[in-house]
Design a protein around this motif. Structure first.
Motif, short mmCIF file in Angstrom:
data_model
loop_
_atom_site.label_atom_id
_atom_site.label_comp_id
_atom_site.label_asym_id
_atom_site.label_seq_id
_atom_site.Cartn_x
_atom_site.Cartn_y
_atom_site.Cartn_z
N GLY A 1 0.81 -1.21 0.00
CA GLY A 1 0.00 0.00 0.00
C GLY A 1 0.84 1.26 0.00
O GLY A 1 0.50 2.26 -0.66
N ALA A 2 1.96 1.24 0.72
CA ALA A 2 2.81 2.42 0.84
C ALA A 2 3.42 2.82 -0.51
O ALA A 2 3.53 4.02 -0.82
CB ALA A 2 3.92 2.16 1.86
N ILE A 3 3.82 1.82 -1.30
CA ILE A 3 4.42 2.12 -2.60
C ILE A 3 3.41 2.82 -3.51
O ILE A 3 3.72 3.84 -4.14
CB ILE A 3 4.96 0.83 -3.26
CG1 ILE A 3 6.11 0.26 -2.44
CG2 ILE A 3 5.40 1.12 -4.70
CD1 ILE A 3 7.30 1.18 -2.27
N VAL A 4 2.21 2.28 -3.56
CA VAL A 4 1.18 2.90 -4.40
C VAL A 4 0.82 4.28 -3.86
O VAL A 4 0.64 5.24 -4.62
CB VAL A 4 -0.07 2.00 -4.47
CG1 VAL A 4 -1.15 2.64 -5.33
CG2 VAL A 4 0.30 0.63 -5.03
N PHE A 5 0.69 4.40 -2.55
CA PHE A 5 0.41 5.68 -1.91
C PHE A 5 1.45 6.72 -2.30
O PHE A 5 1.12 7.88 -2.58
CB PHE A 5 0.37 5.49 -0.39
CG PHE A 5 0.08 6.72 0.39
CD1 PHE A 5 -1.17 7.31 0.35
CD2 PHE A 5 1.05 7.29 1.21
CE1 PHE A 5 -1.46 8.44 1.09
CE2 PHE A 5 0.77 8.42 1.95
CZ PHE A 5 -0.48 9.00 1.90
N ALA A 6 2.73 6.33 -2.33
CA ALA A 6 3.80 7.25 -2.69
C ALA A 6 3.63 7.78 -4.10
O ALA A 6 3.86 8.97 -4.36
CB ALA A 6 5.16 6.55 -2.53
N PHE A 7 3.23 6.92 -5.03
CA PHE A 7 3.04 7.38 -6.41
C PHE A 7 1.90 8.39 -6.53
O PHE A 7 1.89 9.22 -7.44
CB PHE A 7 2.80 6.19 -7.33
CG PHE A 7 4.06 5.56 -7.83
CD1 PHE A 7 4.73 6.09 -8.93
CD2 PHE A 7 4.60 4.43 -7.21
CE1 PHE A 7 5.91 5.52 -9.40
CE2 PHE A 7 5.77 3.85 -7.66
CZ PHE A 7 6.43 4.39 -8.75
N SER A 8 0.95 8.35 -5.61
CA SER A 8 -0.13 9.34 -5.65
C SER A 8 0.39 10.73 -5.31
O SER A 8 -0.21 11.74 -5.70
CB SER A 8 -1.25 8.94 -4.67
OG SER A 8 -0.86 9.15 -3.32
N PHE A 9 1.51 10.81 -4.58
CA PHE A 9 2.12 12.09 -4.25
C PHE A 9 3.10 12.55 -5.31
O PHE A 9 3.38 13.74 -5.43
CB PHE A 9 2.83 12.01 -2.89
CG PHE A 9 1.92 12.16 -1.72
CD1 PHE A 9 1.68 13.40 -1.17
CD2 PHE A 9 1.28 11.06 -1.18
CE1 PHE A 9 0.83 13.56 -0.08
CE2 PHE A 9 0.43 11.20 -0.09
CZ PHE A 9 0.20 12.45 0.47
N ALA A 10 3.67 11.59 -6.03
CA ALA A 10 4.67 11.93 -7.04
C ALA A 10 4.07 12.80 -8.15
O ALA A 10 4.75 13.65 -8.72
CB ALA A 10 5.28 10.67 -7.63
N SER A 11 2.80 12.56 -8.45
CA SER A 11 2.11 13.35 -9.48
C SER A 11 0.63 13.41 -9.15
O SER A 11 0.03 12.38 -8.81
CB SER A 11 2.32 12.71 -10.86
OG SER A 11 1.48 13.32 -11.83
N GLN A 12 0.05 14.59 -9.21
CA GLN A 12 -1.38 14.72 -8.93
C GLN A 12 -2.22 13.89 -9.88
O GLN A 12 -3.30 13.40 -9.51
CB GLN A 12 -1.79 16.19 -9.01
CG GLN A 12 -1.28 17.05 -7.87
CD GLN A 12 -1.84 18.46 -7.91
OE1 GLN A 12 -2.35 18.90 -8.94
NE2 GLN A 12 -1.71 19.18 -6.81
N GLY A 13 -1.73 13.69 -11.09
CA GLY A 13 -2.47 12.90 -12.06
C GLY A 13 -2.55 11.42 -11.70
O GLY A 13 -3.35 10.68 -12.28
N ASN A 14 -1.74 10.98 -10.74
CA ASN A 14 -1.74 9.58 -10.33
C ASN A 14 -2.78 9.25 -9.27
O ASN A 14 -3.04 8.08 -9.00
CB ASN A 14 -0.36 9.19 -9.75
CG ASN A 14 0.73 9.15 -10.80
OD1 ASN A 14 0.47 9.15 -12.00
ND2 ASN A 14 1.97 9.15 -10.35
#
Length: 203
Positions: A94-107
């Motif tokens: 879950g943490a890895i996917v959560f991190a990608f949500s912060f990397a780009s708003q489009g994610n």
């Protein structure tokens, strides 16, 4: 889907290293927690778009995740060790996917969908294991484990392959996440069906 087949390839070297670590007193739980910390270090790397470093940390996390079981098999398999391993795995995923949500708003929306999909796969996995224990159903197709491992289209190998793709092609995160999320729901459906077939006559 590929976890059982890959065991024949990855287990021999892991078991060899696990035996050496166990011989010098390294515990399986310490390997689990070390891998967990290493995996969580990938989160800030992803947020700040250091994807290559994140990929290295993810790979190290997965190697340690396999190694903890090898150490346990050479020393002592415990219920708490199995519990800790599963909890750390699911938080890491879950943490890895959560991190990608912060990397780009489009994610953000695709990441939310994928985490939502993980709820389906994890809940069907764990509840099946509980029922399997209740009815004394066992399997060693994925090696000696502390609890029953129910397979599916998306297992550990497929999840890690997806994380590798996320790091190598972050510009395609949305597309990859949506595809993998849909695959997770197929896994959820097949696990529910497997539970219905297995447990419907067992009371």
């Amino acid at each position: 889907m590929f976890d059982a087949a890959l065991r024949h390839i990855i287990n021999p070297p892991l078991n060899m290293l696990g035996a050496r670590l166990a011989a010098i007193g390294v515990s399986a739980n310490s390997v689990t927690l070390t891998g967990f910390v290493v995996g969580l270090l990938a989160v800030p790397c992803i947020i700040y778009e250091s994807y290559l470093l994140a990929l290295i940390l993810i790979v190290v996390n997965r190697l340690l995740d396999g190694l903890d079981g090898a150490v346990a098999r050479q020393s002592l398999l415990t219920d708490f060790g199995g519990y800790l391993d599963i909890v750390c795995d699911f938080i890491f995923y879950g943490a890895i996917v959560f991190a990608f949500s912060f990397a780009s708003q489009g994610n953000a929306q695709a990441a939310s969908f994928l985490i939502f999909s993980f709820i389906g796969t994890t809940s069907t996995f764990l509840t099946y294991a509980i029922m399997a224990e209740k009815h004394k159903i066992t399997t060693d197709i994925r090696g000696l484990k502390s609890l029953y491992y129910l397979g599916g289209l998306t297992e550990g190998a497929e999840t890690i392959a997806t994380f590798v793709l996320f790091c190598l092609f972050p510009q395609f995160f949305v597309q990859i996440a949506l595809i993998f999320g849909a695959m997770c729901w197929i896994t959820t459906g097949t696990r529910i069906y497997a539970a219905w077939v297995t447990f419907k006559r067992k009371g």
